[in-house]
Design a protein around this motif. Structure first.
Motif, PDB file in Angstrom:
ATOM      1  N   PHE A 116     -36.773  10.757  -5.968  1.00 14.59           N
ATOM      2  CA  PHE A 116     -38.128  10.318  -5.207  1.00 14.59           C
ATOM      3  C   PHE A 116     -38.905  11.681  -5.179  1.00 14.59           C
ATOM      4  O   PHE A 116     -38.560  12.850  -4.677  1.00 14.59           O
ATOM      5  N   LEU A 117     -40.171  11.436  -5.839  1.00 13.82           N
ATOM      6  CA  LEU A 117     -40.963  12.795  -6.111  1.00 13.82           C
ATOM      7  C   LEU A 117     -42.020  12.291  -5.170  1.00 13.82           C
ATOM      8  O   LEU A 117     -43.239  11.351  -5.415  1.00 13.82           O
ATOM      9  N   THR A 118     -42.284  12.913  -3.898  1.00 10.17           N
ATOM     10  CA  THR A 118     -43.322  12.624  -3.113  1.00 10.17           C
ATOM     11  C   THR A 118     -44.286  13.582  -2.770  1.00 10.17           C
ATOM     12  O   THR A 118     -44.019  15.017  -2.584  1.00 10.17           O
ATOM     13  N   ASN A 119     -45.638  13.443  -2.725  1.00 13.37           N
ATOM     14  CA  ASN A 119     -46.583  14.346  -2.131  1.00 13.37           C
ATOM     15  C   ASN A 119     -46.303  14.485  -0.468  1.00 13.37           C
ATOM     16  O   ASN A 119     -47.183  15.489  -0.174  1.00 13.37           O
ATOM     17  N   ASN A 120     -45.589  13.672   0.105  1.00 17.24           N
ATOM     18  CA  ASN A 120     -45.680  13.994   1.409  1.00 17.24           C
ATOM     19  C   ASN A 120     -44.890  14.989   1.901  1.00 17.24           C
ATOM     20  O   ASN A 120     -43.690  15.222   1.351  1.00 17.24           O
ATOM     21  N   SER A 121     -45.335  15.928   2.459  1.00 17.95           N
ATOM     22  CA  SER A 121     -44.827  17.237   2.949  1.00 17.95           C
ATOM     23  C   SER A 121     -44.192  17.355   4.311  1.00 17.95           C
ATOM     24  O   SER A 121     -43.424  17.916   4.905  1.00 17.95           O
ATOM     25  N   SER A 122     -44.414  16.125   5.199  1.00 11.25           N
ATOM     26  CA  SER A 122     -44.160  16.254   6.441  1.00 11.25           C
ATOM     27  C   SER A 122     -42.453  16.047   6.785  1.00 11.25           C
ATOM     28  O   SER A 122     -42.068  16.683   7.607  1.00 11.25           O
ATOM     29  N   ARG A 123     -41.702  15.107   5.853  1.00 10.80           N
ATOM     30  CA  ARG A 123     -40.432  14.958   6.289  1.00 10.80           C
ATOM     31  C   ARG A 123     -39.615  15.784   5.575  1.00 10.80           C
ATOM     32  O   ARG A 123     -39.635  16.139   4.409  1.00 10.80           O
ATOM     33  N   THR A 124     -38.434  16.332   6.187  1.00  8.52           N
ATOM     34  CA  THR A 124     -37.265  16.869   5.550  1.00  8.52           C
ATOM     35  C   THR A 124     -36.606  15.816   4.503  1.00  8.52           C
ATOM     36  O   THR A 124     -36.640  14.787   4.655  1.00  8.52           O
ATOM     37  N   GLN A 125     -35.831  16.384   3.705  1.00 11.67           N
ATOM     38  CA  GLN A 125     -34.939  15.644   2.888  1.00 11.67           C
ATOM     39  C   GLN A 125     -34.132  14.583   3.814  1.00 11.67           C
ATOM     40  O   GLN A 125     -34.335  13.367   3.395  1.00 11.67           O
ATOM     41  N   ALA A 126     -33.497  15.055   4.665  1.00 13.08           N
ATOM     42  CA  ALA A 126     -32.891  14.148   5.327  1.00 13.08           C
ATOM     43  C   ALA A 126     -33.562  13.220   6.172  1.00 13.08           C
ATOM     44  O   ALA A 126     -33.208  11.822   6.340  1.00 13.08           O
TER      45      ALA A 126
ATOM     46  N   LYS B 245     -43.259  38.874  -1.704  1.00 13.94           N
ATOM     47  CA  LYS B 245     -44.135  38.449  -0.408  1.00 13.94           C
ATOM     48  C   LYS B 245     -43.317  37.291   0.180  1.00 13.94           C
ATOM     49  O   LYS B 245     -43.157  36.206  -0.133  1.00 13.94           O
ATOM     50  N   LYS B 246     -42.864  37.617   1.621  1.00 10.89           N
ATOM     51  CA  LYS B 246     -41.951  36.742   2.136  1.00 10.89           C
ATOM     52  C   LYS B 246     -42.481  36.338   3.530  1.00 10.89           C
ATOM     53  O   LYS B 246     -41.992  35.572   4.381  1.00 10.89           O
ATOM     54  N   GLU B 247     -43.976  36.888   3.822  1.00 10.53           N
ATOM     55  CA  GLU B 247     -44.385  36.411   4.994  1.00 10.53           C
ATOM     56  C   GLU B 247     -44.889  35.086   4.884  1.00 10.53           C
ATOM     57  O   GLU B 247     -46.139  35.266   4.221  1.00 10.53           O
ATOM     58  N   ALA B 248     -44.786  34.098   5.756  1.00 12.51           N
ATOM     59  CA  ALA B 248     -45.697  32.783   5.726  1.00 12.51           C
ATOM     60  C   ALA B 248     -46.036  32.457   6.898  1.00 12.51           C
ATOM     61  O   ALA B 248     -45.430  32.479   7.894  1.00 12.51           O
ATOM     62  N   TYR B 249     -47.231  31.699   6.857  1.00 11.85           N
ATOM     63  CA  TYR B 249     -47.270  30.761   8.094  1.00 11.85           C
ATOM     64  C   TYR B 249     -47.659  29.413   7.473  1.00 11.85           C
ATOM     65  O   TYR B 249     -48.036  29.199   6.415  1.00 11.85           O
ATOM     66  N   TYR B 250     -47.657  28.322   8.347  1.00  9.67           N
ATOM     67  CA  TYR B 250     -48.039  27.064   7.863  1.00  9.67           C
ATOM     68  C   TYR B 250     -48.718  26.029   8.937  1.00  9.67           C
ATOM     69  O   TYR B 250     -48.713  26.600  10.226  1.00  9.67           O
ATOM     70  N   ILE B 251     -49.205  25.160   8.196  1.00 11.75           N
ATOM     71  CA  ILE B 251     -50.129  23.838   8.974  1.00 11.75           C
ATOM     72  C   ILE B 251     -48.860  22.839   8.555  1.00 11.75           C
ATOM     73  O   ILE B 251     -48.928  22.534   7.441  1.00 11.75           O
ATOM     74  N   GLY B 252     -48.373  22.317   9.347  1.00 14.82           N
ATOM     75  CA  GLY B 252     -47.479  21.044   8.737  1.00 14.82           C
ATOM     76  C   GLY B 252     -46.343  20.806   9.867  1.00 14.82           C
ATOM     77  O   GLY B 252     -46.486  21.121  11.040  1.00 14.82           O
ATOM     78  N   GLU B 253     -45.472  19.812   9.074  1.00 13.99           N
ATOM     79  CA  GLU B 253     -44.207  19.366  10.274  1.00 13.99           C
ATOM     80  C   GLU B 253     -43.054  20.014   9.645  1.00 13.99           C
ATOM     81  O   GLU B 253     -43.122  20.961   8.863  1.00 13.99           O
ATOM     82  N   ASP B 254     -41.990  19.294  10.046  1.00 15.90           N
ATOM     83  CA  ASP B 254     -40.540  19.665   9.644  1.00 15.90           C
ATOM     84  C   ASP B 254     -40.292  20.236   8.354  1.00 15.90           C
ATOM     85  O   ASP B 254     -39.758  20.951   7.683  1.00 15.90           O
ATOM     86  N   GLY B 255     -40.940  19.152   7.266  1.00 16.94           N
ATOM     87  CA  GLY B 255     -40.805  19.371   5.834  1.00 16.94           C
ATOM     88  C   GLY B 255     -40.935  20.666   5.483  1.00 16.94           C
ATOM     89  O   GLY B 255     -40.334  21.362   4.451  1.00 16.94           O
ATOM     90  N   ILE B 256     -42.219  20.957   5.651  1.00 12.68           N
ATOM     91  CA  ILE B 256     -42.697  22.086   5.051  1.00 12.68           C
ATOM     92  C   ILE B 256     -42.008  23.476   5.976  1.00 12.68           C
ATOM     93  O   ILE B 256     -41.615  24.480   5.248  1.00 12.68           O
ATOM     94  N   LYS B 257     -41.651  23.326   7.108  1.00 10.88           N
ATOM     95  CA  LYS B 257     -40.953  24.404   7.866  1.00 10.88           C
ATOM     96  C   LYS B 257     -39.565  24.596   6.985  1.00 10.88           C
ATOM     97  O   LYS B 257     -39.095  25.762   6.882  1.00 10.88           O
TER      98      LYS B 257
END
Ligand code: MG
Length: 255
Positions: free
Chosen positions: A40-50, A87-99
């Protein structure tokens, strides 16, 4: 040997909101029964795989696993980790999937100083959250947009899509974000690596001409347009985006 692999869109292709699309469960059963590869190839970044997997199992899909899902968040984290290995320092706006995707790709989530600001949809984000993230971008964090969907459809009507949030940050910083999700190539390149398939063996299945089908056309990958979601047959002419195949129901792919 048949190496066929389907890259399958979710919303509008497998389900609409909370409703399963006719034929979707039968087709996935058929793929599993016949050992035909798919993700499943999804643009949705909110959910984790699980989370994405559980969401579909609850709707009545059977036999699918978290590994079947490849999201724009995974593609974003993978691409940046490969291209900027130091370059390993990151910040995000988003939900569990991106984290989860950032942590899995070795990033430190750093609210003080970031090399990259990943922007995915966060349905609870506030003006303060955006402003905080914007300060990191103004201090040099490069923008990475998981997807550029302008709007999201729901039972109630349109909602703000992540692309509109990315545009807000681009406007506020006067810079352009790195683009990842369909129709951009990054998500397909990541998915080909993830599924260990070559593009000659892939068919992209989706309901959206401007993301799924355009993505396949741009990448030189076969496309199957299903008319169960946002676009219909006439839209192919109106938008001048032509899929390889058109089906009204996924069970049409079962012969
Ligand atoms: Mg869709």
């Amino acid at each position: 040997m048949n190496n066929k692999c389907y890259f399958i869109d979710l919303d509008g292709t497998m389900y609409c909101g909370t409703k399963v699309i006719d034929g979707a469960i039968q087709w996935i059963d058929h793929l599993l029964d016949h050992h035909i590869k798919f993700i499943f190839l999804t643009n949705n970044s909110s959910r984790t795989q699980a989370q994405a997997c559980n969401h579909m199992l609850k709707m009545g899909f059977r036999g699918i696993k978290p590994e079947h899902f490849y999201t724009s968040a995974m593609a974003a984290a993978d691409k940046i980790a490969r291209e900027y290995p130091t370059k390993k320092e990151a910040y995000y706006i988003g939900e569990d999937g991106i984290k989860e995707a950032l942590i899995n790709n070795g990033f430190n989530i750093n609210p003080e100083k970031a090399d990259f600001l990943f922007i995915g949809l966060d349905r609870n984000a506030t003006y303060q959250d955006y402003s905080y993230a914007l300060r990191l971008a103004h201090e040099g964090a490069k923008l990475v947009g998981t997807n550029n969907d302008r709007i999201l459809l729901s039972e109630k009507g349109v909602n703000v899509g992540n692309g509109s949030v990315v545009a807000l940050f681009e406007y506020a910083t006067n810079t352009e974000a790195i683009k990842i999700g369909k129709p951009h190539n990054a998500i397909v390149e990541g998915a080909l690596r993830y599924a260990k398939v070559s593009k000659e063996d892939v068919a992209i299945v989706g309901d959206n001409l401007e993301t799924d089908i355009l993505c396949g056309n741009n990448a030189g990958i076969e496309t199957i347009f299903v008319t169960t979601g946002v676009h219909n047959m006439e839209d192919c002419y109106r938008l001048d985006i032509k899929p390889t195949y058109i089906v009204a129901n996924l069970t049409g792919l079962m012969d």
